[in-house]
Design an enzyme around this catalytic site. Structure first.
Site, mmCIF file in Angstrom:
data_model
loop_
_atom_site.group_PDB
_atom_site.id
_atom_site.type_symbol
_atom_site.label_atom_id
_atom_site.label_comp_id
_atom_site.label_asym_id
_atom_site.label_seq_id
_atom_site.Cartn_x
_atom_site.Cartn_y
_atom_site.Cartn_z
ATOM 1 N N LYS A 1 2.973 3.515 22.820
ATOM 2 C CA LYS A 1 3.876 4.677 22.768
ATOM 3 C C LYS A 1 5.332 4.239 22.641
ATOM 4 O O LYS A 1 6.084 4.755 21.816
ATOM 5 C CB LYS A 1 3.729 5.539 24.041
ATOM 6 N N ARG B 1 2.759 13.558 32.415
ATOM 7 C CA ARG B 1 1.602 12.764 32.812
ATOM 8 C C ARG B 1 0.662 13.539 33.725
ATOM 9 O O ARG B 1 -0.368 12.999 34.115
ATOM 10 C CB ARG B 1 2.084 11.517 33.569
ATOM 11 N N ARG C 1 2.268 -9.496 28.271
ATOM 12 C CA ARG C 1 3.449 -8.876 27.667
ATOM 13 C C ARG C 1 4.739 -9.285 28.369
ATOM 14 O O ARG C 1 4.787 -9.401 29.571
ATOM 15 C CB ARG C 1 3.251 -7.358 27.782
ATOM 16 N N ARG D 1 7.205 -7.049 33.406
ATOM 17 C CA ARG D 1 7.230 -5.892 34.293
ATOM 18 C C ARG D 1 6.401 -6.148 35.534
ATOM 19 O O ARG D 1 5.355 -6.782 35.474
ATOM 20 C CB ARG D 1 6.666 -4.671 33.559
ATOM 21 N N ARG E 1 -3.212 1.848 37.073
ATOM 22 C CA ARG E 1 -2.567 2.661 36.036
ATOM 23 C C ARG E 1 -3.603 3.352 35.151
ATOM 24 O O ARG E 1 -3.445 4.513 34.790
ATOM 25 C CB ARG E 1 -1.639 1.792 35.177
HETATM 26 P P1 ADP Z 1 3.006 2.583 30.787
HETATM 27 O O1 ADP Z 1 2.776 3.753 29.887
HETATM 28 O O2 ADP Z 1 2.968 1.278 30.053
HETATM 29 O O3 ADP Z 1 2.144 2.566 32.016
HETATM 30 P P2 ADP Z 1 5.626 3.594 31.647
HETATM 31 O O4 ADP Z 1 6.818 2.785 31.402
HETATM 32 O O5 ADP Z 1 5.510 4.871 30.880
HETATM 33 O O6 ADP Z 1 4.447 2.608 31.348
HETATM 34 O O7 ADP Z 1 5.495 3.943 33.194
HETATM 35 C C1 ADP Z 1 5.550 2.952 34.188
HETATM 36 C C2 ADP Z 1 5.356 3.559 35.575
HETATM 37 O O8 ADP Z 1 6.419 4.504 35.835
HETATM 38 C C3 ADP Z 1 4.079 4.365 35.774
HETATM 39 O O9 ADP Z 1 2.978 3.556 36.112
HETATM 40 C C4 ADP Z 1 4.510 5.294 36.934
HETATM 41 O O10 ADP Z 1 4.526 4.620 38.163
HETATM 42 C C5 ADP Z 1 5.937 5.637 36.571
HETATM 43 N N1 ADP Z 1 6.035 6.837 35.700
HETATM 44 C C6 ADP Z 1 6.548 6.868 34.435
HETATM 45 N N2 ADP Z 1 6.496 8.118 33.932
HETATM 46 C C7 ADP Z 1 5.926 8.901 34.892
HETATM 47 C C8 ADP Z 1 5.578 10.276 34.967
HETATM 48 N N3 ADP Z 1 5.804 11.120 33.946
HETATM 49 N N4 ADP Z 1 5.015 10.736 36.129
HETATM 50 C C9 ADP Z 1 4.777 9.909 37.146
HETATM 51 N N5 ADP Z 1 5.062 8.599 37.140
HETATM 52 C C10 ADP Z 1 5.637 8.081 36.026
#
Ligand code: ADP
Ligand code: ZN
Length: 216
Positions: free
Chosen positions: A14, A88, A127, A161, A172
């Site tokens: 994404k 999400r 990564r 990360r 996740r």
């Molecule tokens: P990825 O899609 O690779 O897991 P993101 O960078 O989108 O990574 O998100 C990393 C972390 O940030 C998630 O695992 C969560 O803890 C938090 N997070 C990000 N966006 C949201 C969201 N919309 N609602 C809840 N937690 C979020």
């Protein structure tokens, strides 16, 4: 430009596609993950609050992420927003609908990026990214030409990360299937969903997304 959501499990690509849409079309990426990581790094109170939750791979509360989006979601200037990693949960999807309504905007498409779990594990647990320019690398599939130095900008600030570990990734993925994947059915029922093959070459994924954006 339309306002779109990129939906898919962690590691689906994404962020990569969102960055391309910014470069190619001048659209605006809104990544809650990036916003939360920025809060973590800058050590704000909210950043301290979410740090452990994120590193374990769990979702932070709806209230926090909705607040972050609300701050950034001004009336659009027509460039088109790319929601990356938001919504999400169904509660977040409802909040987004309300915010768009309130600012006189529409959500035009939801693009689901489909991938297999085995691929996600391989992609994520190798990564690393450049802290300066954001370039993304991988231990086996795309290492930097010179170890420890970014190909693009020459920075030596290469980072991994905190949640790109096998354990956190398991959480996740579980969070994704439990709380986020119901959004696929939700947007499908609203007639807004298009699925693209996230396992295809990066350029092929970009053209599949371009097709959705250009269908008018
Ligand atoms: P990825 O899609 O690779 O897991 P993101 O960078 O989108 O990574 O998100 C990393 C972390 O940030 C998630 O695992 C969560 O803890 C938090 N997070 C990000 N966006 C949201 C969201 N919309 N609602 C809840 N937690 C979020
Ligand atoms: Zn760099």
């Amino acid at each position: 430009m339309p306002n779109i959501i990129l939906l898919g499990p962690p590691g689906a690509g994404k962020g990569t596609q969102a960055k391309r849409l910014e470069d190619d079309r001048g659209m605006v990426q809104l990544s809650t993950g990036d916003m939360l990581r920025a809060a973590k790094t800058s050590g704000t109170e909210m950043g301290r609050l979410v740090a452990n939750v994120m590193d374990r791979g769990q979702l932070v509360t709806d209230e926090i992420v909705i607040g972050l989006i609300e701050e950034r979601l001004t009336a659009g200037d027509g460039r088109g927003f790319i929601f990356d990693g938001f919504p999400r949960t169904l509660a977040q999807a409802d909040a987004l609908a309300r915010l768009m309504d309130r600012t006189g905007q529409t959500l035009d498409a939801v693009i689901e990026m489909r991938v297999d779990d085995e691929v996600l594990v391989a992609r994520i647990t190798g990564r690393y990214t450049c802290g300066n320019c954001g370039a993304v690398y991988h231990d086996t599939t795309k290492p930097t030409a010179k170890a420890g130095v970014c190909d693009v900008c020459g920075s030596t600030d290469l980072r991994r990360r905190g949640d790109d570990t096998e354990d956190a990734l398991k959480t996740r993925l579980m969070e994704y299937y439990k709380k986020t994947s119901p959004l696929i059915g939700y947007y499908y029922a609203k007639g807004q969903l298009t699925s693209v093959d996230g396992l295809a070459e990066m350029d092929a994924v970009s053209s599949a997304i371009a097709k959705v954006l250009d269908r008018g």
